[in-house]
Write a protein that holds these residues in place. Structure first.
Motif, PDB file in Angstrom:
ATOM      1  N   LEU A 108       6.781  11.357  -0.565  1.00 36.98           N
ATOM      2  CA  LEU A 108       6.363  10.141   0.108  1.00 36.98           C
ATOM      3  C   LEU A 108       5.265  10.235   1.280  1.00 36.98           C
ATOM      4  O   LEU A 108       4.218   9.615   1.321  1.00 36.98           O
ATOM      5  N   ILE A 109       5.391  11.415   1.981  1.00 38.79           N
ATOM      6  CA  ILE A 109       4.405  11.378   3.340  1.00 38.79           C
ATOM      7  C   ILE A 109       3.219  12.229   2.676  1.00 38.79           C
ATOM      8  O   ILE A 109       2.041  11.683   2.732  1.00 38.79           O
ATOM      9  N   TRP A 110       3.339  13.283   1.943  1.00 34.06           N
ATOM     10  CA  TRP A 110       2.066  14.059   1.436  1.00 34.06           C
ATOM     11  C   TRP A 110       1.494  13.937   0.212  1.00 34.06           C
ATOM     12  O   TRP A 110       0.501  14.163  -0.159  1.00 34.06           O
ATOM     13  N   VAL A 111       2.526  13.518  -0.796  1.00 34.35           N
ATOM     14  CA  VAL A 111       2.086  13.394  -2.387  1.00 34.35           C
ATOM     15  C   VAL A 111       1.542  12.001  -2.714  1.00 34.35           C
ATOM     16  O   VAL A 111       0.534  11.938  -2.947  1.00 34.35           O
ATOM     17  N   LEU A 112       2.618  11.071  -2.554  1.00 34.52           N
ATOM     18  CA  LEU A 112       2.236   9.842  -3.195  1.00 34.52           C
ATOM     19  C   LEU A 112       0.790   9.239  -2.805  1.00 34.52           C
ATOM     20  O   LEU A 112      -0.032   8.824  -3.438  1.00 34.52           O
ATOM     21  N   PRO A 113       0.535   9.024  -1.177  1.00 35.75           N
ATOM     22  CA  PRO A 113      -0.661   8.651  -0.623  1.00 35.75           C
ATOM     23  C   PRO A 113      -1.827   9.232  -1.262  1.00 35.75           C
ATOM     24  O   PRO A 113      -3.101   8.781  -1.445  1.00 35.75           O
TER      25      PRO A 113
ATOM     26  N   ASP B 287       0.974  -1.237   0.031  1.00 32.53           N
ATOM     27  CA  ASP B 287      -0.137   0.010  -0.026  1.00 32.53           C
ATOM     28  C   ASP B 287       0.846   1.221  -0.129  1.00 32.53           C
ATOM     29  O   ASP B 287       1.996   1.406   0.448  1.00 32.53           O
ATOM     30  N   PRO B 288       0.323   2.397  -0.565  1.00 30.92           N
ATOM     31  CA  PRO B 288       1.342   3.551  -0.737  1.00 30.92           C
ATOM     32  C   PRO B 288       1.650   3.893   0.728  1.00 30.92           C
ATOM     33  O   PRO B 288       3.052   4.072   0.848  1.00 30.92           O
ATOM     34  N   ARG B 289       0.928   4.049   1.631  1.00 34.80           N
ATOM     35  CA  ARG B 289       1.370   4.373   2.986  1.00 34.80           C
ATOM     36  C   ARG B 289       2.448   3.423   3.649  1.00 34.80           C
ATOM     37  O   ARG B 289       3.387   4.087   4.101  1.00 34.80           O
ATOM     38  N   GLN B 290       2.224   2.013   3.206  1.00 32.02           N
ATOM     39  CA  GLN B 290       3.224   1.146   3.865  1.00 32.02           C
ATOM     40  C   GLN B 290       4.765   1.350   3.200  1.00 32.02           C
ATOM     41  O   GLN B 290       5.697   1.366   3.834  1.00 32.02           O
ATOM     42  N   THR B 291       4.643   1.669   1.851  1.00 40.65           N
ATOM     43  CA  THR B 291       5.803   1.775   1.215  1.00 40.65           C
ATOM     44  C   THR B 291       6.547   3.077   1.584  1.00 40.65           C
ATOM     45  O   THR B 291       7.896   3.143   1.874  1.00 40.65           O
ATOM     46  N   SER B 292       5.619   4.113   1.734  1.00 37.11           N
ATOM     47  CA  SER B 292       6.175   5.410   2.433  1.00 37.11           C
ATOM     48  C   SER B 292       7.080   5.265   3.879  1.00 37.11           C
ATOM     49  O   SER B 292       8.190   5.548   3.807  1.00 37.11           O
ATOM     50  N   ILE B 293       6.350   4.775   4.629  1.00 33.06           N
ATOM     51  CA  ILE B 293       7.033   4.463   5.766  1.00 33.06           C
ATOM     52  C   ILE B 293       8.389   3.624   5.902  1.00 33.06           C
ATOM     53  O   ILE B 293       9.314   3.849   6.426  1.00 33.06           O
ATOM     54  N   LEU B 294       8.239   2.327   5.018  1.00 31.08           N
ATOM     55  CA  LEU B 294       9.368   1.760   4.797  1.00 31.08           C
ATOM     56  C   LEU B 294      10.531   2.377   4.137  1.00 31.08           C
ATOM     57  O   LEU B 294      11.650   2.496   4.646  1.00 31.08           O
ATOM     58  N   VAL B 295      10.275   3.366   3.057  1.00 24.73           N
ATOM     59  CA  VAL B 295      11.410   4.132   2.514  1.00 24.73           C
ATOM     60  C   VAL B 295      11.726   5.260   3.556  1.00 24.73           C
ATOM     61  O   VAL B 295      12.974   5.500   3.563  1.00 24.73           O
ATOM     62  N   ILE B 296      11.063   6.055   4.318  1.00 21.82           N
ATOM     63  CA  ILE B 296      11.308   6.860   5.183  1.00 21.82           C
ATOM     64  C   ILE B 296      12.290   6.180   6.368  1.00 21.82           C
ATOM     65  O   ILE B 296      13.285   6.830   6.735  1.00 21.82           O
ATOM     66  N   MET B 297      11.970   4.698   6.229  1.00 20.04           N
ATOM     67  CA  MET B 297      12.815   4.183   7.476  1.00 20.04           C
ATOM     68  C   MET B 297      14.262   4.066   6.747  1.00 20.04           C
ATOM     69  O   MET B 297      15.279   4.270   7.540  1.00 20.04           O
TER      70      MET B 297
END
Lengths: 229, 226
Positions: free
Chosen positions: A166-171, A119-129
């Motif tokens: 990743l946090i604001w645009v992608l999702p 999911d885009p939010r899952q991907t985002s938190i992973l990449v931010i990690m």
């Protein structure tokens, strides 16, 4: 910092998470319409962790800019303090994004049937990690103290671009399972009990824990700097 | 030095090109690495017929690794040959950045020009709209080079560069790889009336522009000597 401020922070950091645990386990009702109604309780830990990870990210970027500005004006202790702040925020960001990922996976398994579904939010938190981790790896790969501060602060500022995206645009441009989280204010779909525990105890409690940990980590890093230089 | 910044940047780029023509270290290494990865992909898929939308991510994985195998070279070479101090004296940080970026854009364009047709042949992917496909791959490659250049400058001054370059670069370019994959999938689609790919190309260019803006801000600090 005034003594009273720290007494308040430490007291809240001790009391509010206990209240959050009580609220999540005993106060809120199981969520109706969920695949596994009791599983919704983990949201009260998951959402604050995600917010703290984002907060740490912003704090790190601000400290990075401060470090570079102070380095230009030449005050030695000034830039080192800001650089330690940036590094501490990145470390805590890594911790809280890892907690977000773990709690999120558990919730995802209960609600959507799989631990991970890209999911885009899952991907985002992973990449931010990964961003947090890459920053820390970079620090480990530079020996000279000032070069370390300069390169890692530069990377922290660069990381703002993918971070914002990743946090604001992608999702918002890709369909996501996190329906409610995509509104500007999180928890549009949460009922009053959940909102009370989340905004009353969960978020402020974890903010206090974060402030305290950040302060402790910076003090420890200051000792490390004093020892190794 | 009185030369204009644009001229300085062109001189830096020309210097790197000359050095490359003399020794041919980076282009050969990057090309061989990229061609090898295409061969590995093709070999791994022997006997399988891949749908177009499944082949597209593989193309971007190959391009990602090609970029991150060699684009730090322009900066690591200066450190290894101990010429970076001379370059700092001869040109402004901005000129160095734009010159190196220009060189990297050229290097990756040549690589993509050779690798992409090879890849299309290796996985037997047909492209009904070649122009559209070329625009998307071109924009994606340019964005990749823009993001990789500044990360290369950081990595050149650290230890354990090889592994570090990929590790630092991956989170920075991942958003653009995501846009590029979606855009390329649309570009190899059959529908010639669909114009949404133009928006995707815009997205890639916007991401590259944001990365470049951040790079220009940060580069002088990274490039500065002790």
């Amino acid at each position: 910092m005034p003594r009273l401020f720290w007494i308040a922070i430490k007291t809240l950091a001790a009391v509010l998470p206990i209240l959050t645990a009580w609220g999540a386990l005993a106060y809120v009702k199981p969520a109706e319409g969920f695949l596994f109604p009791d599983g919704a309780r983990i949201v009260l830990f998951h959402v604050p962790c995600a917010w703290i990870a984002c907060l740490a990210y912003v704090v790190a970027a601000v400290y990075a800019i401060t470090a570079l500005r102070r380095m230009h004006s030449g005050a030695a202790e000034g830039w080192m303090h800001a650089d330690r702040g940036c590094a501490a925020a990145m470390e805590l960001g890594l911790l809280f994004s890892a907690l977000t990922t773990v709690t999120g996976s558990i919730f995802s398994r209960l609600q959507w049937g799989a631990f991970w579904s890209w999911d885009p939010r899952q991907t985002s938190i992973l990449v931010i990690m990964f961003l947090f981790a890459a920053y820390l790896v970079l620090r480990g790969a530079v020996a000279d103290r000032q070069t370390k501060a300069r390169l890692s602060s530069g990377y922290a500022i660069l990381a703002v671009v993918p971070g914002l995206f990743l946090i604001w645009v992608l999702p918002r441009i890709v369909p996501t399972l996190h329906g409610g989280a995509n509104q500007a204010v999180i928890g549009g779909g949460l009922d009053a009990q959940y909102r009370l525990v989340l905004y009353g105890f969960g978020l402020p409690g974890l903010v206090c824990v974060y402030v305290w940990l950040q302060h402790l980590r910076m003090r420890l890093m200051k000792l490390e700097d004093a020892y190794f230089l | 030095m009185a030369a204009s910044p644009v001229r300085q940047a062109l001189v830096v780029c020309r210097k790197d090109l000359l050095a490359e023509f003399r020794e041919r270290t980076s282009i050969n290494a990057v090309l061989l690495f990229a061609v090898t990865s295409v061969v590995v992909v093709g070999f791994g898929l022997t006997g399988l017929s891949l749908r177009a939308d499944a082949a597209v991510p593989l193309l971007w994985i190959v391009l990602f690794f090609a970029a991150f195998s060699g684009l730090a070279h322009v900066f690591t070479e200066e450190e290894d040959a101990a010429t970076s101090e001379a370059l700092r004296m001869a040109a402004s940080p901005e000129a160095v950045f734009w010159g190196k970026l220009l060189y990297n854009l050229g290097l990756l364009a040549v690589t993509a020009g050779i690798v992409v047709p090879l890849f299309l042949g290796a996985v037997d992917l047909s492209v009904p709209q070649p122009l559209r496909f070329a625009a998307v791959v071109g924009a994606g490659t340019a964005a990749l080079a823009s993001a990789a250049t500044v990360v290369g400058a950081i990595v050149a001054r650290a230890r354990a560069r090889g592994a570090l370059f990929g590790a630092l670069g991956f989170p920075v370019v991942l958003p653009l790889i995501m846009i590029a994959v979606v855009a390329t999938r649309r570009a190899v689609g059959q529908d010639p009336t669909e114009w949404i790919w133009l928006r995707d190309v815009g997205g890639l260019i916007a991401y590259a522009a944001a990365m470049l803006a951040a790079s220009v801000l940060v580069f002088p600090v990274i490039w500065e000597s002790q």
